[in-house]
Design a protein around this motif. Structure first.
Motif, PDB file in Angstrom:
ATOM      1  N   VAL A 187      31.406   3.921  30.637  1.00  0.00           N
ATOM      2  CA  VAL A 187      31.021   5.106  31.401  1.00  0.00           C
ATOM      3  C   VAL A 187      29.826   5.801  30.732  1.00  0.00           C
ATOM      4  O   VAL A 187      28.829   6.119  31.378  1.00  0.00           O
ATOM      5  CB  VAL A 187      32.211   6.081  31.521  1.00  0.00           C
ATOM      6  CG1 VAL A 187      31.796   7.327  32.290  1.00  0.00           C
ATOM      7  CG2 VAL A 187      33.377   5.404  32.208  1.00  0.00           C
ATOM      8  N   THR A 188      29.932   5.999  29.417  1.00  0.00           N
ATOM      9  CA  THR A 188      28.865   6.697  28.695  1.00  0.00           C
ATOM     10  C   THR A 188      27.532   5.972  28.846  1.00  0.00           C
ATOM     11  O   THR A 188      26.493   6.592  29.128  1.00  0.00           O
ATOM     12  CB  THR A 188      29.197   6.783  27.198  1.00  0.00           C
ATOM     13  OG1 THR A 188      30.596   6.942  27.068  1.00  0.00           O
ATOM     14  CG2 THR A 188      28.463   7.922  26.542  1.00  0.00           C
ATOM     15  N   ASN A 189      27.569   4.661  28.649  1.00  0.00           N
ATOM     16  CA  ASN A 189      26.320   3.912  28.731  1.00  0.00           C
ATOM     17  C   ASN A 189      25.721   3.955  30.129  1.00  0.00           C
ATOM     18  O   ASN A 189      24.508   4.043  30.294  1.00  0.00           O
ATOM     19  CB  ASN A 189      26.535   2.462  28.283  1.00  0.00           C
ATOM     20  CG  ASN A 189      26.687   2.385  26.771  1.00  0.00           C
ATOM     21  OD1 ASN A 189      26.350   3.333  26.064  1.00  0.00           O
ATOM     22  ND2 ASN A 189      27.220   1.272  26.283  1.00  0.00           N
ATOM     23  N   THR A 190      26.576   3.888  31.138  1.00  0.00           N
ATOM     24  CA  THR A 190      26.080   3.983  32.512  1.00  0.00           C
ATOM     25  C   THR A 190      25.361   5.305  32.714  1.00  0.00           C
ATOM     26  O   THR A 190      24.259   5.364  33.274  1.00  0.00           O
ATOM     27  CB  THR A 190      27.241   3.861  33.515  1.00  0.00           C
ATOM     28  OG1 THR A 190      27.962   2.683  33.209  1.00  0.00           O
ATOM     29  CG2 THR A 190      26.731   3.807  34.930  1.00  0.00           C
ATOM     30  N   ILE A 191      25.991   6.372  32.212  1.00  0.00           N
ATOM     31  CA  ILE A 191      25.388   7.698  32.353  1.00  0.00           C
ATOM     32  C   ILE A 191      24.041   7.736  31.640  1.00  0.00           C
ATOM     33  O   ILE A 191      23.028   8.193  32.205  1.00  0.00           O
ATOM     34  CB  ILE A 191      26.327   8.781  31.782  1.00  0.00           C
ATOM     35  CG1 ILE A 191      27.497   8.991  32.741  1.00  0.00           C
ATOM     36  CG2 ILE A 191      25.583  10.090  31.564  1.00  0.00           C
ATOM     37  CD1 ILE A 191      28.546   9.924  32.216  1.00  0.00           C
ATOM     38  N   ILE A 192      23.998   7.246  30.427  1.00  0.00           N
ATOM     39  CA  ILE A 192      22.751   7.287  29.649  1.00  0.00           C
ATOM     40  C   ILE A 192      21.653   6.503  30.368  1.00  0.00           C
ATOM     41  O   ILE A 192      20.522   6.987  30.533  1.00  0.00           O
ATOM     42  CB  ILE A 192      22.979   6.732  28.224  1.00  0.00           C
ATOM     43  CG1 ILE A 192      23.866   7.701  27.447  1.00  0.00           C
ATOM     44  CG2 ILE A 192      21.652   6.520  27.504  1.00  0.00           C
ATOM     45  CD1 ILE A 192      24.303   7.177  26.098  1.00  0.00           C
ATOM     46  N   VAL A 193      22.015   5.300  30.839  1.00  0.00           N
ATOM     47  CA  VAL A 193      20.998   4.459  31.475  1.00  0.00           C
ATOM     48  C   VAL A 193      20.467   5.111  32.747  1.00  0.00           C
ATOM     49  O   VAL A 193      19.247   5.229  32.946  1.00  0.00           O
ATOM     50  CB  VAL A 193      21.586   3.060  31.762  1.00  0.00           C
ATOM     51  CG1 VAL A 193      20.707   2.313  32.750  1.00  0.00           C
ATOM     52  CG2 VAL A 193      21.714   2.286  30.470  1.00  0.00           C
ATOM     53  N   ILE A 194      21.366   5.580  33.605  1.00  0.00           N
ATOM     54  CA  ILE A 194      20.898   6.212  34.851  1.00  0.00           C
ATOM     55  C   ILE A 194      20.099   7.466  34.526  1.00  0.00           C
ATOM     56  O   ILE A 194      19.053   7.732  35.122  1.00  0.00           O
ATOM     57  CB  ILE A 194      22.087   6.531  35.788  1.00  0.00           C
ATOM     58  CG1 ILE A 194      22.757   5.228  36.203  1.00  0.00           C
ATOM     59  CG2 ILE A 194      21.616   7.294  37.016  1.00  0.00           C
ATOM     60  CD1 ILE A 194      24.004   5.418  37.022  1.00  0.00           C
ATOM     61  N   GLY A 195      20.599   8.216  33.550  1.00  0.00           N
ATOM     62  CA  GLY A 195      19.884   9.424  33.135  1.00  0.00           C
ATOM     63  C   GLY A 195      18.470   9.112  32.692  1.00  0.00           C
ATOM     64  O   GLY A 195      17.510   9.788  33.099  1.00  0.00           O
ATOM     65  N   ILE A 196      18.310   8.074  31.913  1.00  0.00           N
ATOM     66  CA  ILE A 196      16.964   7.744  31.398  1.00  0.00           C
ATOM     67  C   ILE A 196      16.056   7.271  32.529  1.00  0.00           C
ATOM     68  O   ILE A 196      14.881   7.645  32.603  1.00  0.00           O
ATOM     69  CB  ILE A 196      17.064   6.692  30.273  1.00  0.00           C
ATOM     70  CG1 ILE A 196      17.598   7.402  29.017  1.00  0.00           C
ATOM     71  CG2 ILE A 196      15.716   6.050  29.987  1.00  0.00           C
ATOM     72  CD1 ILE A 196      17.746   6.542  27.819  1.00  0.00           C
ATOM     73  N   VAL A 197      16.626   6.489  33.453  1.00  0.00           N
ATOM     74  CA  VAL A 197      15.824   6.029  34.586  1.00  0.00           C
ATOM     75  C   VAL A 197      15.237   7.220  35.344  1.00  0.00           C
ATOM     76  O   VAL A 197      14.050   7.257  35.653  1.00  0.00           O
ATOM     77  CB  VAL A 197      16.679   5.153  35.526  1.00  0.00           C
ATOM     78  CG1 VAL A 197      15.956   4.937  36.848  1.00  0.00           C
ATOM     79  CG2 VAL A 197      16.989   3.833  34.866  1.00  0.00           C
ATOM     80  N   TYR A 198      16.080   8.238  35.593  1.00  0.00           N
ATOM     81  CA  TYR A 198      15.578   9.384  36.355  1.00  0.00           C
ATOM     82  C   TYR A 198      14.873  10.406  35.485  1.00  0.00           C
ATOM     83  O   TYR A 198      14.193  11.293  36.003  1.00  0.00           O
ATOM     84  CB  TYR A 198      16.703   9.997  37.193  1.00  0.00           C
ATOM     85  CG  TYR A 198      17.034   9.078  38.328  1.00  0.00           C
ATOM     86  CD1 TYR A 198      16.128   8.903  39.362  1.00  0.00           C
ATOM     87  CD2 TYR A 198      18.191   8.314  38.321  1.00  0.00           C
ATOM     88  CE1 TYR A 198      16.381   8.008  40.380  1.00  0.00           C
ATOM     89  CE2 TYR A 198      18.454   7.420  39.332  1.00  0.00           C
ATOM     90  CZ  TYR A 198      17.548   7.268  40.360  1.00  0.00           C
ATOM     91  OH  TYR A 198      17.790   6.383  41.353  1.00  0.00           O
ATOM     92  N   ALA A 199      15.029  10.293  34.178  1.00  0.00           N
ATOM     93  CA  ALA A 199      14.275  11.186  33.288  1.00  0.00           C
ATOM     94  C   ALA A 199      12.778  10.943  33.456  1.00  0.00           C
ATOM     95  O   ALA A 199      11.970  11.868  33.342  1.00  0.00           O
ATOM     96  CB  ALA A 199      14.683  10.972  31.836  1.00  0.00           C
ATOM     97  N   THR A 200      12.404   9.695  33.760  1.00  0.00           N
ATOM     98  CA  THR A 200      10.971   9.397  33.905  1.00  0.00           C
ATOM     99  C   THR A 200      10.362  10.160  35.072  1.00  0.00           C
ATOM    100  O   THR A 200       9.345  10.828  34.912  1.00  0.00           O
ATOM    101  CB  THR A 200      10.736   7.887  34.117  1.00  0.00           C
ATOM    102  OG1 THR A 200      11.496   7.479  35.239  1.00  0.00           O
ATOM    103  CG2 THR A 200      11.134   7.092  32.892  1.00  0.00           C
ATOM    104  N   THR A 201      11.023  10.110  36.231  1.00  0.00           N
ATOM    105  CA  THR A 201      10.466  10.836  37.384  1.00  0.00           C
ATOM    106  C   THR A 201      10.514  12.342  37.120  1.00  0.00           C
ATOM    107  O   THR A 201       9.583  13.065  37.475  1.00  0.00           O
ATOM    108  CB  THR A 201      11.230  10.518  38.680  1.00  0.00           C
ATOM    109  OG1 THR A 201      12.615  10.577  38.406  1.00  0.00           O
ATOM    110  CG2 THR A 201      10.875   9.153  39.202  1.00  0.00           C
ATOM    111  N   THR A 202      11.630  12.805  36.514  1.00  0.00           N
ATOM    112  CA  THR A 202      11.727  14.237  36.214  1.00  0.00           C
ATOM    113  C   THR A 202      10.574  14.660  35.305  1.00  0.00           C
ATOM    114  O   THR A 202       9.929  15.689  35.536  1.00  0.00           O
ATOM    115  CB  THR A 202      13.056  14.541  35.514  1.00  0.00           C
ATOM    116  OG1 THR A 202      14.104  13.940  36.267  1.00  0.00           O
ATOM    117  CG2 THR A 202      13.290  16.025  35.403  1.00  0.00           C
TER     118      THR A 202
END
Lengths: 283, 268, 325
Positions: A139-154
């Motif tokens: 769960v944690t890794n999924t959150i981190i990965v998705i978070g980082i993917v959208y951190a770029t657009t943010t």
């Protein structure tokens, strides 16, 4: 009560969005009290009852292990909220810090934004896949990965907005009043980014659901036994002709939640800004 | 050298470079070697048409733009050479009023927050209640209500906002105020009020004022001395009466001749 | 017969569920070869009035609630959009404030004039180009043969406004409406553009409505002046008469507010208070909260228009008594 009144004021005349908000609240409540709502243990395997049709006692039917689909959906709401909030937090904190600092300090920005550019050159899903294959399924890794993917657009969006805000006269005025870097960034720039951040948050929340579902579907997201809507789709996809309800219910849940979040995000964008005074009629 | 001048600007240049790296560079000489001084408690107007560099002068003096070369001596200290940390302290004495009252107040901050900022940054107050007391005073001095501090900028008209912007400047009791087209964005009837207010505050506090404007009528009303700028240079400096009644430079004459006059003779 | 006659024009803006009046009972006429100046502060309704004449209110939250606009004997408000468009740009032309935004940046200035000529006058391309060069010459743009090939960004602000004037004059309009034509320009350029407008107006005999916040500009260009405050014409008179015989306290206040360059004034006599927003409902005369001669009647009763003498109209209860200090 005051909060309720304020919410009602914000959503005045936007009925569809209010329904969306109601739906999201419902999902949140369901997530909170999932153990009380779920009639069965979501992990309990019951091969005799596998692929039952929706009815009593299996409201949404059962999957190919005979697990109660309704109970798994209820626990899936919990996962949806956790994944959503987690990814949003990671994306906003990482993306926000990178974007704002890059725009504020030119030299740092030259370096950081190139890194962001490189990351953005990958399609979102591909980037998530690459990162996920490097990490364990959790769960944690999924959150981190998705978070980082959208951190770029943010980061990109906040970079642009901060760059524009930096040129505003009130920033010059604040400098003249004696404000330092901290005050300029946090008192003058950040509050003016709240509405784009909120809108961005709502979209990330929505896209995180889709992304998580996609990762689950490809077998790279959450561990398969964890009840999430994406996993439910992924696990039961081969039964689409025999037991379509196994896909229809979680699919509908994903669509409804994503759509609701987008509607709420639009309203927030319009109303959070104190300059925005005229009501736009419509949804 | 002991002199009466508060601010001395010597051969100041501010150039901007457009393009760079792969593009061909283009240098714009917005301010191209100007020299002037302002005495204590004096009002000097910097007048000229758009693009003459008058606003850049104001922005360079407050270090919102970087000077290319030259000296700016404020009260014996070289403003351009001192480190940023030292200049932040000096900012208290050199304040600026901006043109657009809709843009110069942070829309997200209540008036009280905006007006507290200079007080806390320069450690002029010890507590929030102290600050509020000062803010209430200054709001009343600029013709606003003390309770206006709890409102947001968008609740005010352009003229009221400019009063608030003036309050933010005056709360520090600066020795030099730079007013960059401070009344140009206002309607005529409101402009007169704000202009009277600035003049009143200037006389009461005895601060020096660098009044940057394109409007010659306004300039005549407020100034002691006038400097006329054209394409980055000062072409003529003189007392108000020298400039308006006996202009020397052909550009000053052209400017004065271009103002559409109201047939006041008939009127009054 | 007047060229343009506006009678009891009422415009309202829709905000939320409220229909708020922004222009009330505005009536005026423009004769051929005459120059009318409309002066007022921001939000007084002067620009909306011109947009209503041009029929450009479609797509805005502003609607015309009543009134008539008669141009050369023709009621404009009863025309279809198509009929109205054929009059617009052809017989009535408009010049806007910001010449950069009203010229299309991707077309050469010549092409923009040619397009309008071909549309309204069905000219051939070569003929239209010849006329475009004539027009640029008319507005005193140097080297018009080369300038027709220029893009808007290659021209200075003053030249762009000259191009706008040339475009407006392309079809020999009978009426030209200029909305703050020189506000974005420097005073020296403004002086040249105003001189050009005056010169052309005399040579071509075009009637002109000049809208401005600047009384100086109006005083130097117009035959007749209408002063607007909060959607109403509060005073209207021939220019010389207006300035020698000011009657409305607002006109009076406006004149006192302007710092003049010819003499020193210690303190300006500013109008107190602020311009009311359209949301504020005011009983009686709209100017009463800021007026120095207001009495009880002003807060209860909205003054009717009074004719002082030929062509001098005032909306004030104390008009005849005068307000000079």
């Amino acid at each position: 009560m005051i909060i309720m009144q304020r919410v009602l004021w914000i959503f005045k005349g936007r009925r569809l969005a209010l329904i969306g908000l109601f739906w999201l609240c419902l999902v949140a409540v369901v997530a909170l009290i999932a153990p009380l709502l779920a009639p069965f243990d979501p992990f309990e395997i019951n091969p005799i009852m596998r692929l039952s049709e929706p009815g009593i006692p299996y409201l949404f039917g059962t999957d190919h292990f005979g697990r109660d689909s309704f109970s798994r959906s209820v626990y899936g709401a919990r996962m949806a909220i956790i994944i959503g909030l987690g990814s949003v937090s990671v994306a906003l904190i990482v993306g926000g810090v990178v974007g704002m600092l890059s725009a504020y300090f030119n030299r740092l920005g030259h370096f950081l934004m190139r890194v962001v550019d490189v990351l953005m050159a990958f399609p979102a899903l591909l980037l998530a896949l690459v990162l996920m294959t490097l990490l364990e399924r959790s769960v944690t890794n999924t959150i981190i990965v998705i978070g980082i993917v959208y951190a770029t657009t943010t980061a990109r969006i906040l970079f642009g907005m901060t760059l524009k805000l930096k040129e505003e006269v009130f920033i010059d005025a604040a400098k003249c009043a004696g404000a330092g870097h901290g005050a300029l960034l946090f008192r003058h720039i950040l509050p003016n980014l709240i509405s784009p951040i909120l809108v961005q948050a709502s979209f990330i929340f929505a896209f995180a659901q889709l992304q998580a579902a996609a990762l689950d579907f490809l077998g790279l997201g959450l561990p398969p036994e964890i009840p999430s809507w994406g996993n439910m789709l992924s696990e039961e996809r081969i039964y689409v002709t025999r037991a379509p309800w196994l896909l229809i219910f979680p699919g509908a849940l994903i669509i409804l939640s994503v759509f609701s979040m987008n509607l709420v995000g639009d309203v927030l964008r319009d109303k959070v800004d104190p300059r925005f005074k005229l009501d736009i009629k419509g949804i | 050298m002991i002199s009466n001048s508060l601010l001395e600007v010597r051969n100041l240049h501010t150039h901007f470079t457009l393009g760079g790296w792969l593009d061909t560079k283009q240098v714009i000489r917005a301010v191209n070697g100007i020299t002037f001084h302002i005495n204590r408690g004096e009002v000097l107007s910097l007048v000229g048409e758009s693009g003459c560099g008058k606003s850049t002068v104001g922005r360079t003096l407050t270090r919102l733009e970087n000077a290319t070369s030259g000296q700016v001596i404020f009260d014996g200290k070289d403003v351009l050479q001192m480190p940023a940390s030292e200049f932040r302290i000096l900012r208290r004495d050199i304040q600026m009023i901006f043109q657009d009252p809709y843009a110069s107040l942070n829309p997200r901050l209540k008036i009280v927050t905006t007006l507290s900022e200079p007080l806390f940054c320069h450690k002029l107050v010890r507590s929030r209640s102290d600050a509020r007391e000062k803010i209430a005073d200054i709001l009343e001095r600029v013709g606003m209500d003390r309770n206006d501090m709890h409102r947001y900028p968008h609740e005010f008209s352009g003229g009221q906002r400019q009063r608030i912007a003036i309050a933010r400047v005056m709360i520090l009791a600066p020795r030099l105020v730079i007013a960059d087209e401070a009344v140009s964005a206002l309607d005529v009837s409101i402009q007169a009020q704000v202009l009277n207010l600035i003049k009143k505050l200037q006389q009461e506090n005895g601060m020096a004022l660098l009044f940057i404007s394109h409007d010659l009528g306004v300039v005549r009303h407020i100034s002691d001395r006038v400097a006329v700028m054209y394409q980055g240079n000062i072409v003529e400096t003189g007392t108000k009466h020298q400039i308006f009644d006996e202009p020397n430079h052909s550009y000053t004459k052209l400017l004065l001749g271009s103002i559409p006059r109201i047939p006041m003779g008939i009127y009054s | 017969m007047p060229l343009l006659e506006v009678k009891n024009l009422n415009l309202s803006v829709l905000t939320g569920n409220d229909l708020l009046p922004v222009v009330r009972d505005v009536s005026f006429r423009v004769d051929e070869n005459q120059t009318l100046g409309i002066v007022g502060e921001s939000g007084c309704g002067k620009s909306l009035t011109s947009l209503a004449i041009m029929g450009l209110l479609g797509g805005t939250p502003i609607s015309m609630t009543s009134g008539s606009i008669v141009f050369s004997g023709q009621e404009l408000t009863s025309l279809t959009n198509k009929e109205r468009r054929s009059i617009m740009g052809n017989q009535i032309a408009m010049i806007f404030q910001e010449p950069m935004t009203s010229l299309n940046p991707v077309y050469r200035v010549g092409d923009q004039i040619i397009e309008s000529l071909r549309k309204h006058r069905q000219m051939t391309k070569t003929k239209a180009k010849k006329r475009a060069i004539e027009l640029l010459d008319l507005v005193k743009i140097p080297e018009p043969e080369n300038r027709v090939e220029s893009y808007p960004h290659q021209l200075s602000g003053g030249q762009r406004q000259r191009v706008m004037i040339a475009m407006a004059l392309a079809c020999d309009p009978k009426l030209l409406i200029a909305d703050e034509p020189t506000t974005a320009l420097d005073v020296t350029v403004q002086d040249e553009v105003l001189a050009l407008i005056r010169d052309l107006q005399q040579r071509l005999g075009t009637a002109l409505i000049l809208i401005s916040h600047d009384l100086g500009v109006i005083a130097n260009t117009c035959d007749y002046v209408a002063v607007m405050y909060r959607g109403k014409i509060v005073e209207a008179a021939p220019t010389a008469d207006l300035f020698s015989n000011v009657n409305h306290p607002y006109t009076h206040g406006l004149l006192n507010s302007i710092p003049v360059i010819d003499r020193d004034i210690e303190w300006l006599k500013a109008i107190p208070g602020r311009v009311p927003t359209i949301n504020e409902k005011l009983a009686g005369c709209a100017f009463n909260p800021r007026c120095n001669i207001a009495e009880n009647i002003c807060t209860t009763c909205d003054p009717e228009q009074i004719t002082l003498h030929d062509d001098h109209y005032v909306r004030c209860h104390f008009a005849k008594r005068g307000t000079n200090d």
